[in-house]
Design an enzyme around this catalytic site. Structure first.
Site, PDB file in Angstrom:
ATOM      1  CB  SER A   1      -8.472   3.079   2.660  1.00 57.54           C
ATOM      2  OG  SER A   1      -7.621   2.493   3.627  1.00 57.54           O
TER       3      SER A   1
ATOM      4  CB  SER B   1      -8.590   0.059   5.393  1.00 58.22           C
ATOM      5  OG  SER B   1      -9.359   1.216   5.260  1.00 58.22           O
TER       6      SER B   1
ATOM      7  CE  LYS C   1      -4.099   1.686   2.597  1.00 55.76           C
ATOM      8  NZ  LYS C   1      -5.012   1.369   3.716  1.00 55.76           N
TER       9      LYS C   1
HETATM   10  N1  GLN Z   1     -13.558   3.089   5.931  1.00 53.21           N
HETATM   11  C1  GLN Z   1     -12.997   3.538   7.168  1.00 53.21           C
HETATM   12  C2  GLN Z   1     -12.677   5.008   7.086  1.00 53.21           C
HETATM   13  O1  GLN Z   1     -12.986   5.595   6.113  1.00 53.21           O
HETATM   14  C3  GLN Z   1     -11.791   2.728   7.516  1.00 53.21           C
HETATM   15  C4  GLN Z   1     -10.569   3.154   6.841  1.00 53.21           C
HETATM   16  C5  GLN Z   1      -9.368   2.378   7.248  1.00 53.21           C
HETATM   17  O2  GLN Z   1      -9.466   1.318   7.877  1.00 53.21           O
HETATM   18  N2  GLN Z   1      -8.226   2.936   6.948  1.00 53.21           N
HETATM   19  O3  GLN Z   1     -12.128   5.581   7.970  1.00 53.21           O
END
Ligand code: GLN
Length: 486
Positions: free
Chosen positions: A149, A173, A74
């Protein structure tokens, strides 16, 4: 396509000289060239460097448990090669002076890093549409999102561009994109893996974790990445078990917790519910026992998360002022306030700005107690719910996401709808426990989409979690399906 597309399969094939590391890396690069114009899983690739690393493996000058295996990481993990952008204009040209600890560990184990994957800007989002460099698409259906994400990492794997990948999970995410892309994704216990070199989003929630086609692959990546690191004071000095060694040993009398609070009805796709119910039956046929547990504060999970995470984000992202770090405006400015505000206005996207505003508001004097402290109190209650539940069961089973992959653009206009994607995943981060998502079915129709099963385990319960996940995997063949993407 890769001739060997799982981590363990590729590792063994290279060891047995069925394929060379260079050949496998060339296949990964060719696959990226063939499909990534459509999938857009990668922000950047490092083909030359990858081939050199692979060559060293073939020459016997690099080795280890991942020798020659193509891996994608990532783009919020710092690497001395290429850029580390967090999919933000703010860091578009950022070259890290050091490697994240997980990058060092992967490379010391012989992994061949093929590229940096797209994400929602600074890991804020559930669809990989909040990227400054364009959205990633789902390899099972290019009109759909891959989740987020870490959507780039999940899609890179699902599209056949690597054998495994790395993401970060602050509220889901890793698990949610794993579910939407039909792969396995693991969020380890808070403190299991060093976050040194992971660009911080919400420091009390962030964890790094693996994606793989199989539970065994996830277990191997977990083993390689885990352990204490003096450079991250939140990483714990617990010994690292040999995770892959134990996974084929089924758990006799496995107690599986089912919480009615996770059986959300509104917004839940009935195909997801029935796949999860079916998974429970598979376990029962293997001798597992269903235990009804209660997690009464689950309903406050989203509200608490969307206070705690933005609060921490507003603090962590204060460093991007165009002076210490990040994009600096080219506009003529009168003073430092002007410089910082133009730089931040230009460098951050809408969702990041929204989080910074929510967080700054919730932390401001007069509101701090009402929002932030309150959210922390809820956090304690959620943690306590899990502690009590894990007195009665070994793992807790639910859906990972209330729906399969949704169409690109479907939720971008409505942040609240996007936040609701995380109903089943955020409480795991709030409590700091471990969670895994694994494929458990497909939606019907001519373009079937994967469905993910979530198992949650107690703090440092990764061994149990992996063994329980492997039990299900060994009784099903979902993990053998691949998208038809040409
Ligand atoms: N979807 C969640 C957010 O928008 C989790 C994101 C993540 O785990 N980085 O914060």
């Amino acid at each position: 396509m890769l001739n060997f597309d799982t981590i363990i399969g590729a590792r063994d094939a290279i060891r047995l000289k069925k394929i060379s590391a260079v050949e496998l890396t060339q296949q990964a690069i060719a696959r990226i060239e063939a499909v990534d114009g459509r999938v857009r899983a990668f922000n950047s690739t490092c083909a030359q460097r990858a081939l050199e690393q692979a060559r060293l493996v073939d020459q016997g000058r690099r080795g280890g448990e991942l020798a020659g295996v193509p891996i994608a990481v990532k783009d919020n993990l710092c690497t001395t090669f290429g850029t580390t952008t967090c999919s933000s204009k703010m860091l578009e040209n950022f070259h890290s002076p050091y490697d994240a600890t997980v990058i060092q560990k992967l490379e010391s184990a012989g992994a061949v890093i093929v590229g940096k994957t797209n994400l929602d800007e600074f890991a804020m989002g559930s669809s990989t549409e909040n990227s400054a460099f364009g959205s990633t698409r789902n390899p099972w259906n290019l009109n759909c999102v891959p989740g987020g994400s870490s959507g780039g990492s999940a899609a890179a794997l699902a599209s056949g561009a690597c054998c495994g990948s790395i993401g970060s999970d602050t509220g889901g995410s890793i698990r949610q994109p794993a579910a939407l892309c039909g792969v396995v994704g693991l969020k380890p216990t808070y403190g299991r893996i060093s976050r040194y070199g992971l660009v911080a989003f919400a420091s009390s929630l962030d964890q790094i974790g693996p994606f793989g086609w199989t539970v065994g692959d996830a277990a191997l990546l977990l083993k390689v990445m885990s352990g204490h690191d003096p450079k991250d004071s939140t990483s714990v000095p617990h010994p690292v078990p040999d995770y892959p060694a134990e996974i084929d040993r089924p758990i006799k009398g496995l107690r599986i917790g089912v919480a009615k609070e996770f059986e959300l009805t509104a917004g839940m796709d009935p195909h997801v519910s029935s796949a999860v119910d079916e998974a429970m039956k598979v376990y029962q046929r293997m001798g597992a026992q269903r235990v009804d547990v209660s997690l009464p504060h689950t309903e406050y999970g989203i509200a608490a998360y969307y206070v705690i995470a933005p609060c921490e984000a507003s603090s962590n992202l204060a460093r991007y002022d165009g002076i210490h770090y990040g994009h600096r405006t080219k506009k003529p400015v009168n003073d430092i306030i002007d410089l910082v505000s133009h730089s931040r206005a230009e460098g951050f996207g809408d969702e990041v700005k929204r989080r910074i505003m929510i967080g700054t508001y919730a932390l401001s004097s007069g509101y701090y107690d009402a929002y932030y402290v309150r959210a922390l109190q809820v956090r304690t209650l959620i943690k306590r719910d899990f502690d009590q539940a894990f007195n009665q069961c070994d793992v807790i089973l639910s859906a990972t996401s209330p729906t399969a992959a949704f169409a690109a653009g479907e939720k971008t206009a409505d942040p609240l709808q996007m936040y609701l994607c995380d109903v089943f995943t955020v409480t795991c981060n709030i409590a700091g426990i471990a969670g895994i998502s694994l494929p458990c079915g497909f939606t019907p129709g001519d373009q079937p989409l994967p469905i993910g099963l979530q198992l949650l385990g107690p703090t440092f319960g990764e061994e149990t979690l992996l063994r329980a996940a492997r039990m299900y995997e060994s009784a099903t063949d979902w993990h053998q399906r691949r998208p038809a993407l040409k």
